[in-house]
Design a protein around this motif. Sequence first.
Motif, PDB file in Angstrom:
ATOM      1  N   VAL B  13      43.179  36.228  30.648  1.00  0.00           N
ATOM      2  CA  VAL B  13      42.443  36.882  31.731  1.00  0.00           C
ATOM      3  C   VAL B  13      43.341  37.893  32.415  1.00  0.00           C
ATOM      4  N   LEU B  16      43.665  40.847  30.237  1.00  0.00           N
ATOM      5  CA  LEU B  16      42.439  41.642  30.269  1.00  0.00           C
ATOM      6  C   LEU B  16      42.429  42.574  31.481  1.00  0.00           C
ATOM      7  N   ALA B  17      42.810  42.021  32.633  1.00  0.00           N
ATOM      8  CA  ALA B  17      42.846  42.835  33.853  1.00  0.00           C
ATOM      9  C   ALA B  17      43.865  43.957  33.716  1.00  0.00           C
ATOM     10  N   THR B  20      42.564  46.646  31.215  1.00  0.00           N
ATOM     11  CA  THR B  20      41.578  47.626  31.672  1.00  0.00           C
ATOM     12  C   THR B  20      42.262  48.691  32.527  1.00  0.00           C
ATOM     13  N   VAL B 160      40.876  39.709  40.454  1.00  0.00           N
ATOM     14  CA  VAL B 160      40.951  40.051  39.025  1.00  0.00           C
ATOM     15  C   VAL B 160      39.576  40.468  38.515  1.00  0.00           C
ATOM     16  N   ILE B 161      38.552  39.722  38.956  1.00  0.00           N
ATOM     17  CA  ILE B 161      37.191  40.073  38.531  1.00  0.00           C
ATOM     18  C   ILE B 161      36.845  41.482  39.024  1.00  0.00           C
ATOM     19  N   VAL B 164      38.628  44.165  36.937  1.00  0.00           N
ATOM     20  CA  VAL B 164      38.014  44.374  35.625  1.00  0.00           C
ATOM     21  C   VAL B 164      36.670  45.098  35.777  1.00  0.00           C
ATOM     22  N   SER B 167      37.162  48.799  36.886  1.00  0.00           N
ATOM     23  CA  SER B 167      37.703  49.591  35.779  1.00  0.00           C
ATOM     24  C   SER B 167      36.624  49.874  34.745  1.00  0.00           C
ATOM     25  N   LEU B 168      35.852  48.825  34.400  1.00  0.00           N
ATOM     26  CA  LEU B 168      34.823  49.011  33.378  1.00  0.00           C
ATOM     27  C   LEU B 168      33.744  49.981  33.866  1.00  0.00           C
ATOM     28  N   TYR B 229      46.704  44.458  43.278  1.00  0.00           N
ATOM     29  CA  TYR B 229      47.000  43.299  42.444  1.00  0.00           C
ATOM     30  C   TYR B 229      48.449  42.840  42.590  1.00  0.00           C
ATOM     31  N   LEU B 265      43.157  47.749  26.425  1.00  0.00           N
ATOM     32  CA  LEU B 265      42.826  46.324  26.394  1.00  0.00           C
ATOM     33  C   LEU B 265      43.749  45.567  25.443  1.00  0.00           C
TER      34      LEU B 265
END
Lengths: 237, 313
Positions: B13, B16-17, B20, B160-161, B164, B167-168, B229, B265
């Motif tokens: 996870v 992933l963060a 992105t 973190v959510i 992500v 960014s997406l 972050y 990624l």
Amino acid sequence: MLRLDQVVTHYGPIMALKGIDLHVDRGEIVCLLGGNASGKSTTMKTILGLVRPTSGTVEFEGRILDGLPTGKIVRQGIALVPEARRIFGRMTVWENLMMGAYVRSGEPQREIDGDMERIYGLFPRLRERTAQYAGTLSGGEQQMLAMGRALMARPKLLLMDEPSMGLSPAFVDQVFDIIQEINRQGTTILVVEQNASVALSIAHRGYVLQNGRIVLADSAAALLAADDVRRAYLGED
Amino acid sequence: MADLISILPQQLVFGLALGTVYGLIALGYTMVYGVLQMINFAHGEVFMIGAYIGWSVFAVLIDWSVGGLHPLWVLPVLLAPAMLLCGGLGMTLERLAYRPLYMRGATRLGPLISAVGASIFLQNFVMLTQGARMKVYMTNLVFPRTWRFNIFGVNVSALVIVIVVVSLLLMWGLVALIQRTSLGRAIRAVSEDREMATAVGIDANRVVGLTFFLGSALAGAAGVLVGLYYTQIDFVMGYSAGLKAFTAAVLGGIGNIKGAMLGGLLLGVIESLASTFINPAFKDVVAFAVLILTLVFKPEGILGEKLADWKKI
């Protein structure tokens, strides 16, 4: 409509055009003949402002084009079908046609869609392949697309640089039929060609370019009959 | 080993963060490369300045309203100025540091060296005006540490959510712009054949400027997200982040927009795996080993192949 007056163009130290005088009248098909490196493509690029003349003037519908950015020149009503087609291979057929209409971005989409329909009518193959990447088209289809893209700008004057290059003889005839058809619909055409016999058969007048100079200017019929032209471009002794 | 496996989902996870964010920065490298065939080595500094802009706005917000900092409005208020100002900075860089060189027919090396110079200039400018000591994002005022969610058995922080998702969303917005708008088509046309794009009436210089704006705005957003972050930012943070994002762009296939996102990624996940199974200290070694291996064995990158094929036509 278009008038070049003593146009001199340099590529760095090389003088590519050494004082060109030519004119195209409204409604005409004018053919510019010449071998490799005679200055044909440079003439086209100079008209469109992609290269700048060192001296002399280019005049279109009474307006001097010197120093205007290419975008403005295209907006005056001049579009180019370039040598080797230069379609955007990583874009779809539809997107390529939209790029041709880039200078008309202010117009309602309805107008642009209407022109797109006309082009699909002229080139039915393009309609079949509208969502396909242009890079996957055959050479002939790419030539159609390059012509369609230029027509999407609704040009008054269409510049065509060697439309017959790399096409099969049957296809060359088809392309020149379409050029005549476009001309009948009211677009003036200046076409550069090495394939003199086909080009002169549809043109009203022609110029012969050699080493950056115009060496002959006459009606198409007279040029077809001229001994120098026959020797140099029609492969006859 | 069982311990490592148990922390793996958490690490993924995290990867992933990070990935992105790398992807966001990598987009700037790849878009600029597309239109100018040049690597903008000052791009990492634009990212760093984005983090500083976000921090400055954050400091003002904290001064004005202690408490009541809800992420729903704080986040856009941090992102918008960072993106706009960084976009403007990117355009200015292109105008002052690169365009004068390539317009005079400089080789590719000229603008590249100018970019390195611009990078050093920007780092030192920030150090002299903001000081060499790190700044701290008071992230927990907006995203309290207790905001955590359990997703498929993995404990994930709200931040973190958000990183992500933001960014997406930005990537999706960029792809939509590139794919569906007239400006996007113009950018692609200039990338493919600048002279022909000019011949259909596109002002290529303007398109290049706007490309710098878009890429730099994304880097600015990434700066804010990374600031939130890691909570600590300094004037050299753009150096390593920039190199990582450049690696991501090369890994995915430089010049390819989807490649930049995919490369980001992948690199994020590779780094987190390296941290888990080898040693956190080795994650940079692994990241740059990926760069070297890509350049040796697949220089066109993962998604670069198609592009090369089409260019030949």
